[in-house]
Design an enzyme around this catalytic site. Structure first.
Site, PDB file in Angstrom:
ATOM      1  N   ASP A   1       3.374 -39.458  28.527  1.00 50.05           N
ATOM      2  CA  ASP A   1       2.129 -39.612  27.887  1.00 50.05           C
ATOM      3  C   ASP A   1       1.003 -38.417  28.051  1.00 50.05           C
ATOM      4  O   ASP A   1       0.057 -38.636  28.334  1.00 50.05           O
ATOM      5  CB  ASP A   1       1.450 -41.032  28.670  1.00 50.05           C
ATOM      6  CG  ASP A   1       0.349 -41.590  27.880  1.00 50.05           C
ATOM      7  OD1 ASP A   1       0.317 -40.979  26.719  1.00 50.05           O
ATOM      8  OD2 ASP A   1      -0.365 -42.390  28.234  1.00 50.05           O
TER       9      ASP A   1
ATOM     10  N   HIS B   1      -7.117 -33.989  27.413  1.00 48.25           N
ATOM     11  CA  HIS B   1      -8.468 -33.744  26.933  1.00 48.25           C
ATOM     12  C   HIS B   1      -9.013 -32.543  27.664  1.00 48.25           C
ATOM     13  O   HIS B   1      -8.729 -32.165  28.917  1.00 48.25           O
ATOM     14  CB  HIS B   1      -9.324 -35.190  27.572  1.00 48.25           C
ATOM     15  CG  HIS B   1      -9.027 -36.201  26.855  1.00 48.25           C
ATOM     16  ND1 HIS B   1      -9.069 -36.586  25.453  1.00 48.25           N
ATOM     17  CD2 HIS B   1      -8.077 -37.272  27.221  1.00 48.25           C
ATOM     18  CE1 HIS B   1      -8.656 -37.697  25.146  1.00 48.25           C
ATOM     19  NE2 HIS B   1      -7.867 -37.937  26.299  1.00 48.25           N
TER      20      HIS B   1
ATOM     21  N   ASN C   1      -1.790 -40.854  16.910  1.00 48.88           N
ATOM     22  CA  ASN C   1      -3.249 -41.335  17.036  1.00 48.88           C
ATOM     23  C   ASN C   1      -3.871 -39.878  17.051  1.00 48.88           C
ATOM     24  O   ASN C   1      -4.707 -39.574  17.918  1.00 48.88           O
ATOM     25  CB  ASN C   1      -3.728 -41.699  18.328  1.00 48.88           C
ATOM     26  CG  ASN C   1      -3.313 -41.394  19.653  1.00 48.88           C
ATOM     27  OD1 ASN C   1      -2.348 -40.446  19.395  1.00 48.88           O
ATOM     28  ND2 ASN C   1      -3.909 -41.526  20.738  1.00 48.88           N
TER      29      ASN C   1
END
Ligand code: NCD
Ligand code: ZN
Ligand code: ZN
Ligand code: ZN
Length: 424
Positions: free
Chosen positions: A290, A294, A99
């Site tokens: 995971d 950010h 992604n």
């Protein structure tokens, strides 16, 4: 003729508490035994004898679930910063998720991403190809037949990125045409993924299972000899954050309420406990972080899903061992051996003669405070475990026979990371 570099690791201890010494010749483990006679290397200027003084020796961690944000989102992370975070913490191989921008949903995009990783990564890397909401089954076929990747990741719930697949026909096509399918699936989507795997698939890997409720679905499937077969096996991944964090911790401060957000969201303390019990019953296959960095400004400004993870995963697990929650043997299975087996990675994940020398040495008794007594290498610059006092820290990382991290420092002169290869 240039001679191979030799490293002899002396006085290590393996996860069973046995003494272990390792002779590394070039990028390969040449010999593993209780005692390696280093005297024959005394006059060899290419040889280095390293006394690791009783530290725990393990294969390097293989983290098959990371989001390194390159290309397109590199203000959050890139292959250089992300791989430094890995090297420091004992992760010798990461797998990057699709992604990114552009998404890894065409062969061309995959090859472009590989080029970037090859230029920048200081640890080994692999890639999950992405299933697209616009139906890219032809690209999946091209990627699998060319051997550029052997796994496909799909998103069946909303999360960071634009990759949600809602069309049943596309989902079916992905399962029919892929080999192992990794899924972001929550709640009922887990049932759907299990069903698709049974009817059309060749393997299902359920990412980041957060709760007792959802994990029970996967465990039941794993125990069912129609749903979990050699032709279409089922694998379960849990993350450190779903083991160590919960809504109580998240709701304890205003800041945590913003920072500790990810998909799937944190659950209750009782869910943490169920996940730990499942681990110790042998029902979980892997720990994947995971790693989803950010910036802190983005996290505080509005709810943003994802948190960094590669820099703390091993230390958290060793600390859990020190608290009696898990054995070292199980840590090695979940973080090194099983990821290599499931993804069919060639000659990694074990300390074995003939394997690549991806090795870490851990000081299991070192006490340190996260974010205080250590650097943060991830470009996002923060960790959800800041100020946590842990016992256990990676001390040395060897990637393909090169020491990339030791004495608290990344070796700026080596860049030995390679792309993983597959066994079949
Ligand atoms: C991930 C991300 O930021 O890329 N976010 C998350 O909350 N886990 C995407 C994902 O793995 O779902
Ligand atoms: Zn996800
Ligand atoms: Zn069947
Ligand atoms: Zn993810």
């Amino acid at each position: 003729m240039a001679r191979n570099k030799i490293i002899v690791l002396k006085n290590g201890m393996d996860v069973f508490g046995n003494k272990i010494e390792i002779l590394i010749n070039g990028e390969i483990i040449e010999k593993v035994s209780e005692n390696i006679d280093e005297s024959r290397f005394e006059n060899n200027e290419n040889a280095r004898i390293v006394d690791i003084e009783g530290k725990l020796v393990m294969p390097g961690v293989i983290d098959v679930h990371t989001h390194m944000r390159e290309p397109g989102i590199t203000y959050k992370e890139d292959f250089a910063t992300g791989s430094r975070a890995c090297a420091k913490a004992g992760v010798t191989t990461f797998y990057d998720m699709p992604n990114t921008i552009p998404a890894t949903t065409t062969l061309e995009n995959l090859l472009e991403k590989k080029k970037l990783a090859r230029e920048k990564s200081i640890v080994n890397f692999g890639f999950h190809f992405g299933g697209s909401k616009n139906d890219n089954v032809e690209e999946i076929e091209r990627v699998l037949t060319s051997g550029e990747s052997n796994t496909v990741k799909i998103f069946m719930n909303v999360t960071t990125g634009e990759m949600l697949i809602e069309d049943d026909e596309i989902l079916k096509n992905v399962f029919e045409n892929a080999k192992l399918v990794l899924v972001h699936a929550e709640h009922e989507m887990i049932d759907k993924a299990i069903e698709l795997n049974k009817n059309y698939g060749k393997g299902l890997y359920v990412c980041h299972i957060p709760s007792a409720d959802e994990l029970k679905k996967v465990i039941n499937a794993k125990k069912n000899n129609k749903l979990n077969t050699k032709e279409h096996p089922v694998y379960a991944e849990v993350t450190p954050h779903h083991l160590f964090l919960n809504t109580e911790i998240r709701e304890s401060t205003e800041r945590n309420r913003m920072l500790l957000r990810m998909k799937p969201e944190l659950r209750e303390k009782s869910d943490n406990e169920f996940l730990w019990e499942a681990i110790n019953r042998g029902e979980i296959d892997t720990i994947g972080t995971d790693h989803a960095p950010h910036l802190i400004s983005e996290k505080l400004e509005k709810i943003t899903f994802g948190m960094p993870g590669v820099e703390t995963s091993l230390a958290l697990m060793i600390n859990a061992f020190n608290e009696g929650k898990i054995s070292l043997e199980m840590i090695q299975k979940l973080m090194c051996e099983n990821p290599a087996k499931i993804m069919k990675i060639e000659k990694r994940g074990k300390i074995q003669e003939g394997y690549f020398a991806d090795i870490i040495a851990i000081d299991t008794q070192k006490e340190w405070i996260v974010g205080i007594d250590d650097t943060i290498e991830s470009k996002c610059g923060w960790t959800p475990y800041e100020n946590w006092k842990l016992r256990g820290k990676n001390a040395m990382t060897i990637v393909n026979g090169e020491i990339v991290y030791e004495n608290g420092k990344i070796n700026e002169n080596v860049k030995s990371g390679k792309e993983v290869e597959f066994c079949d």
